[in-house]
Design an enzyme around this catalytic site. Sequence first.
Site, short mmCIF file in Angstrom:
data_model
loop_
_atom_site.label_atom_id
_atom_site.label_comp_id
_atom_site.label_asym_id
_atom_site.label_seq_id
_atom_site.Cartn_x
_atom_site.Cartn_y
_atom_site.Cartn_z
N ASP A 1 0.83 -1.20 0.00
CA ASP A 1 0.00 0.00 0.00
C ASP A 1 0.87 1.25 0.00
OD1 ASP A 1 -2.37 -1.38 0.00
OD2 ASP A 1 -2.70 -1.21 2.15
N ARG B 1 -1.61 -0.61 -8.72
CA ARG B 1 -2.98 -0.19 -8.39
C ARG B 1 -3.05 1.33 -8.41
NH1 ARG B 1 -3.67 -1.05 -2.59
NH2 ARG B 1 -4.03 -3.25 -3.00
#
Length: 285
Positions: free
Chosen positions: A110, A161
């Site tokens: 992340d 992402r």
Amino acid sequence: MIPPIASNFVAGETPEAALEHVERLNDRGVAGILNLLGEHYEERPPADADADAYVDLVEMIAERDVDSCVSVKSSQIGLDIGDHVFEENLARIVEAANDGDGDGTFVWIDMEDHETTDVTLDAFERHAVETDGNVGVCVQANLKRTREDLERLADLPGKVRLVKGAYDEPAELSYKKKARVDESYRDCLAYMFEAFDDGVAVGSHDPAMIEYAADLYDEYGTPYEVQMLTGVRESAQFDLAADPDVDAEVYQYIPYGSKWFSYFYRRIRERKSNALFALRAIVGR
């Protein structure tokens, strides 16, 4: 125990509960991205403990043979303590995820605020090469640097992402107006479909962006997936997964763990619809 209203956004407090949630999703064609809640540790023991938990989790995923991967935050596994702590713990997780005869468990890294961007991208690049693409990284369209970062990432194995970005970044580094962030998201997404080979992850609940990704797929044929959060537009997730005309894989990002309260509070604050949903549950409507 997680109260019923919070459980709409958090899968449970234990990995067993989270994996059972994944199994239910798999039955409806949706894969899972498991995230153990926790971040910004200032001492090493809790960072090491969460890294240990991720090592155990990737082993459990392999044993239960569920369609799931994991996603870790850099500050959760030691970045606030030191770059070396983050790097050591991430290496342990990635090694465990790639230990075995199969393809291994995919590991997402992340992205947090702008101060973590460089060290996170460096770590991704190293592990993407070492694992032949069995890791992914998140980038944020609201940062002005992201389009240039994507050029660096385009030739690497692994997945990227793209999200709009939820951190309150300095104005000189980020776009502040929603329309400008949306414009950046579209520009970045178009570049990714054109330049990337190993897959694009569309991290968005915005129907317009999901539709735009489908149009880009029709144009370029780049494999892609759509990723949404637990408890947010879940019916849309299931509809996408069941639609024979949609060529994207659908993933649900699944937080779990004992540190659920701060995450739940953040979800409620982010969207008016989430707050109204919570209120209806509390009053029994």
